[in-house]
Design an enzyme around this catalytic site. Structure first.
Site, mmCIF file in Angstrom:
data_model
loop_
_atom_site.group_PDB
_atom_site.id
_atom_site.type_symbol
_atom_site.label_atom_id
_atom_site.label_comp_id
_atom_site.label_asym_id
_atom_site.label_seq_id
_atom_site.Cartn_x
_atom_site.Cartn_y
_atom_site.Cartn_z
ATOM 1 N N GLU A 79 43.547 4.393 8.553
ATOM 2 C CA GLU A 79 43.505 4.369 10.019
ATOM 3 C C GLU A 79 42.215 3.751 10.536
ATOM 4 O OE1 GLU A 79 40.782 6.262 10.994
ATOM 5 O OE2 GLU A 79 40.702 6.859 8.872
ATOM 6 N N GLY A 105 37.025 5.758 6.515
ATOM 7 C CA GLY A 105 38.393 5.591 6.979
ATOM 8 C C GLY A 105 38.970 4.283 6.495
ATOM 9 N N GLU A 106 39.926 3.736 7.242
ATOM 10 C CA GLU A 106 40.638 2.490 6.888
ATOM 11 C C GLU A 106 41.531 2.672 5.662
ATOM 12 O OE1 GLU A 106 37.868 -0.695 6.094
ATOM 13 O OE2 GLU A 106 36.791 -0.439 7.984
ATOM 14 N N GLY A 107 41.544 3.867 5.073
ATOM 15 C CA GLY A 107 42.209 4.075 3.784
ATOM 16 C C GLY A 107 41.322 3.714 2.608
#
Lengths: 339, 339
Positions: free
Chosen positions: B164, B306-308
């Site tokens: 995300e 984040g961002e995976g």
């Protein structure tokens, strides 16, 4: 072996004294770059430190990992005849064949992370001497093993993992750890490949006998390696030192690899500055051993296989860290507003 | 979206009730295989459990990971206007462009581990409503986001990471965690992208206001997602449920991804059985959140991006585990003497 820059332990010690240091300019440039990448400060955590450390040892601000190398050394141990392992000594040679045929865990790890694998069986038909009765190796034997390790490292490698196979070698590693860092033998021995409670007591007894029979090993890195080690441990030490000479960062594997590495650290302060600990082994004393050499493991997943398998798994962590560091856009390049 | 098997939250809840379970025959076959591989019992530690778990969800005794997929969802949050982040809201859209141009951390992780990456900006020009004044989303809004997530998962993927991006979304995740598991808001909020002490106090205040304004969220997974979540969190929940329907194992990312996943776990016991926790984020409350959903992280390297990105780093761990499990020789195949 004539091109190896040492032919005695004294020459190897001298060589450790003059090994190269990290490139501080590259470190500073990498650190500056890290601060400009499109992420909040420190948001990649330990990956940022790893990338800067790697950059420093490679001497490049934005390095790449293209050619990781895994070398596995195998040796047989005189003490194996005392029954310190759950497996019989012939398994060492059988596993070397398994490595060569691609069937072991380390083969799969190398395929997964694109690492080149080479396997070196060291004089497997001649186990080291039983260290409960005197030194495991003569000086010429340990030098030959150090030279095998030294010569096993590719000039073109950009990351090194040195693994091992050797029935009986957790006992050897425990003896080295005990000789170098003191404490009770019981606290350094572990289950290895799966010994019983009785086997564990036997291992501690063997370690105590080994220390008594080899008083020169106490607190002396290279003597501990010669007297209590095995050929595969000496080869690992040689490979780690060779990597330093070639500016190749190293990922340490588990208990046995770390014991071999610790011989270098005790022989020369800072001799492992170009190495990180790949993982915390389930072999009980590994955590304490790592603390003694000032290393914090990257992974902790309960592995206790050896072969370099845990360190090879950590290649992926280094690859991710370095790829982010060298591949990410800066705030300016991406047109992203900084905090 | 007409082919999505839900158009209301009640239908989504019904769907969660009838999702597939792991294939027990495949689990048993994988477990039997694991016992025959050329290594001491349990010597690959948690990698063995991971491989058997993965085999069970894929329904194959010796599976391979060929097509990992990373989906990144981005959303904007009404509460961002309250200044809960160290970065301004326009950074969400700027980072989506950075993802699309290959410049972010997640791009480098995907390249490193051979994962396909797709990025979905969810109605970025229309932030969710400010949840301190009522629900962040209407039912139709949260359904649309769930459907985007559901449809983002490739049928052919064999491993999923859902990441995300969304300025303000650690506050949203903290509010969800607090609504689902109780406790003080102060204990669920963290530094996010790097807020000050004052920012931290503001986040806790915003969470408390959000809980007061959305009483239906307390202890209710899908209501917490609708009232306190964001479009990217709902899309993550939709993607995780979609992966379950397609027998695709999932690696959870950090605090925000875990909060979205927790909405599913609270809505339906066992809804995350096909998921492992990729890493422990440096965002303070992530560890407690993971404990609440019964997950133990694979990595702990201080990431909080984040961002995976943390979950994508853990793809390498799964790849190593599954490669060993499916690629290693058995004792019989290799002619190695068993213990």
């Amino acid at each position: 072996m004539s091109d190896t820059p040492f032919n005695t332990l004294a020459e190897f010690q001298d060589l450790l004294e003059i090994q190269p240091q990290e490139n501080r300019d590259a470190c500073q440039a990498a650190s500056a770059r890290n601060g400009q990448l499109t992420k909040p400060p420190s948001a990649l955590g330990r990956l940022e430190d790893l990338a800067i450390w790697y950059a420093g040892w490679r001497g490049v601000a934005a390095p790449k990992i293209k050619s990781p190398q895994v070398v596995v050394f195998a040796g047989n141990h005189g003490i194996a005849a005392q029954g310190v392992s759950a497996f019989p000594p012939e398994v060492t040679g059988q596993m070397v064949l398994n490595f060569q045929h691609g069937g072991a865990a380390i083969n799969q790890m190398c395929k997964t992370f694109g690492a080149d694998l080479s396997v070196h069986g060291l004089d497997l038909d001649h186990p080291t001497d039983d260290f409960t009765k005197g030194p495991a190796m003569s000086e010429s034997s340990v030098i030959a093993a150090l030279q095998t390790g030294w010569n096993a490292v590719d000039d073109d490698a950009d990351l090194l993992v040195a693994g091992e196979m050797g029935i009986g070698n957790t006992t050897s590693a425990a003896a080295i750890a005990c000789a170098l860092f003191g404490g009770k033998a019981d606290n350094w021995v572990g289950r290895g490949t799966g010994v019983t409670d009785e086997g564990l007591a036997l291992k501690a007894h063997v370690v105590n006998q080994g220390l008594a029979a080899n008083p020169t090993a106490a607190g002396n890195g290279l003597e501990a390696l010669r007297c209590l080690g095995g050929r595969e441990l000496a080869a690992i030490a040689g490979a780690i030192a060779s990597a330093r000479a070639k500016s190749i960062p190293v990922i340490l594997d588990g208990f046995i690899c770390t014991a071999a590495a610790a011989c270098l650290a005790v022989a020369r302060d800072g001799a492992l500055d170009h190495a990180v600990a790949g993982h915390l082994s389930a072999e009980g004393a590994h955590g304490v051993l790592l603390k003694n050499i000032g290393k914090q493991p990257l992974l902790s997943l309960g592995l206790r296989l050896g072969e370099g398998s845990g360190a090879a798994l950590a290649i992926g962590i280094l690859q991710g860290a370095v790829a982010c560091h060298s591949g990410m856009a800066t705030f300016a390049e991406a047109g992203v507003t900084d905090a």
